[in-house]
Motif scaffolding. Sequence first.
Motif, PDB file in Angstrom:
ATOM      1  N   GLU A  38       0.811  -1.213   0.000  1.00 54.06           N
ATOM      2  CA  GLU A  38       0.000   0.000   0.000  1.00 54.06           C
ATOM      3  C   GLU A  38       0.853   1.276   0.000  1.00 54.06           C
ATOM      4  O   GLU A  38       1.767   1.425   0.813  1.00 54.06           O
ATOM      5  CB  GLU A  38      -0.943  -0.002   1.219  1.00 54.06           C
ATOM      6  N   ASP A 132      -9.920  -5.313   5.195  1.00 52.35           N
ATOM      7  CA  ASP A 132     -10.915  -4.253   5.332  1.00 52.35           C
ATOM      8  C   ASP A 132     -12.288  -4.866   5.016  1.00 52.35           C
ATOM      9  O   ASP A 132     -12.385  -6.025   4.607  1.00 52.35           O
ATOM     10  CB  ASP A 132     -10.588  -3.111   4.348  1.00 52.35           C
ATOM     11  N   TRP A 137     -14.444  -0.246  -2.173  1.00 51.13           N
ATOM     12  CA  TRP A 137     -14.161  -0.268  -3.626  1.00 51.13           C
ATOM     13  C   TRP A 137     -15.009  -1.302  -4.364  1.00 51.13           C
ATOM     14  O   TRP A 137     -14.636  -1.754  -5.442  1.00 51.13           O
ATOM     15  CB  TRP A 137     -12.672  -0.489  -3.911  1.00 51.13           C
TER      16      TRP A 137
HETATM   17  C1  GP9 Z   1      -9.086   0.075   1.547  1.00 47.85           C
HETATM   18  C2  GP9 Z   1      -7.868   0.258   0.729  1.00 47.85           C
HETATM   19  C3  GP9 Z   1      -7.546   1.698   0.447  1.00 47.85           C
HETATM   20  O1  GP9 Z   1      -9.747  -1.134   1.491  1.00 47.85           O
HETATM   21  O2  GP9 Z   1      -7.638  -0.655  -0.242  1.00 47.85           O
HETATM   22  O3  GP9 Z   1      -7.691   2.130  -0.844  1.00 47.85           O
HETATM   23  P1  GP9 Z   1      -7.057   3.509  -1.364  1.00 47.85           P
HETATM   24  O4  GP9 Z   1      -7.579   4.602  -0.470  1.00 47.85           O
HETATM   25  O5  GP9 Z   1      -5.560   3.385  -1.295  1.00 47.85           O
HETATM   26  O6  GP9 Z   1      -7.541   3.650  -2.766  1.00 47.85           O
END
Ligand code: GP9
Length: 429
Positions: A38, A132, A137
């Motif tokens: 991330e 999460d 999304w």
């Molecule tokens: C939340 C994560 C964040 O589930 O995947 O997504 P982002 O804010 O980086 O697009």
Amino acid sequence: DQDQLKPVLNFIHHNYAGPNVQYEGVAKGKNIFVIHLESLQQFMIDYKQDGQEVMPNLNKLYHANDTLAFDNFFHQVGQGKTADAEMMLENSLYGLPEGSAMVTDGTTNTFQSAPALLHQKLGYTTASFHGDVPSFWNRDNAYKSFGYQYFFSKEYYPKTKDYDAGYGMKDKIFMKESAHYIEQLPQPFYAKLITVTNHYPYILDKQNKDIQPWNTGDDTVDPYVQTARYLDESLGEFLDYLDKSGLRQNSVLILYGDHYGISNNHQPAIAQILHKKKVTNYDLAMFQKVPFMINMPGLKGGIDHTYGGEIDVLPTIEDLLGISSKNYIQFGQDLLSPERNQIVPFRNGDWVTPKYTKYNGDYYYTKNGKQITKATAKQKKEFSKIQKYVTTDLGLSDRVVNGDLLRFYKLPGFKKVDKKDYTYNLKKS
Ligand code: GP9
Ligand code: MN
């Protein structure tokens, strides 16, 4: 209908880049781990704080003999951020100019995605892991369209004390607990692990902070280095597990950073972090580089300088597995192909090539960052040729997504994904 596909197919066939014979099929039959790092940016590789590496585990992997690492690899996301990165990696289709394609089209569109392709062509078991809620999304719907057999979201993990930070479970707990499910997947499998702790605003509990924050005076930037270190530790623990369990021996690891963590709104802080007086648009363009690595026992590794991005990952994986993407509607080119054009489009229409960079309306020489204020007639021609490619590439991908054009495309030997085949609900006991 079919006719709408014509310009798409013409463009894709014209720009198809064939596999590199040295690497074609070398990963056949291996388990695949896609590890989503991330908000991790390339500048963090080998980055030091007070003489100390911030990410020693990742650095070790980056420099390993059996790792192919790419140092000119860019994220290409728009507003969809993580979801755009997933869209590109699973489909070699771009996210949309606005919003998130996984949200607006993930439920209803037809896809010919990595999980479905790998399952149908090579018998892979497919699973995505993320700490999460499943609806974030629109993953719980989009993954069905992509053909994921399993989606282990937060509800699959034990709720232990303080297991959460920011957007989801802390990476170390997430990685550790995911192992229990990984062990049960029939091999070979394609498993995607999406980390989250290194996400703005970089929240972490005190006992997990093993490094001092930066000291730029920009509070939204400074703790990034701490969550990045934590991400590195979680990766180190996961690699240990893979070694000890023996899984490492028959797996290929694909690691990538999904997008920037530090946005262009923080230029004074960026300058300090990069040890520069001030940053130019060129610096900001290069700041969009993210890590991309392929690791596998016995792989002929090294640091590859080809210019590419997230759109190129799926064709690369396909060639490593020995399944040709020649007939697929995918907009990237295998990163290992000798026939690459090395044009990297950003989602807003800017771009990078080995020779020139266009960012926020400015043009630069990519090699040295010198600005081109007065382009020659010849250069102007070169720029417009690149721009035409970029605009067409993005535009045709958008047409495929907005028009749901894959529903008209018959892929030989591929059965259309039926969302009804998948449920990710935890059985209530
Ligand atoms: C939340 C994560 C964040 O589930 O995947 O997504 P982002 O804010 O980086 O697009
Ligand atoms: Mn993200």
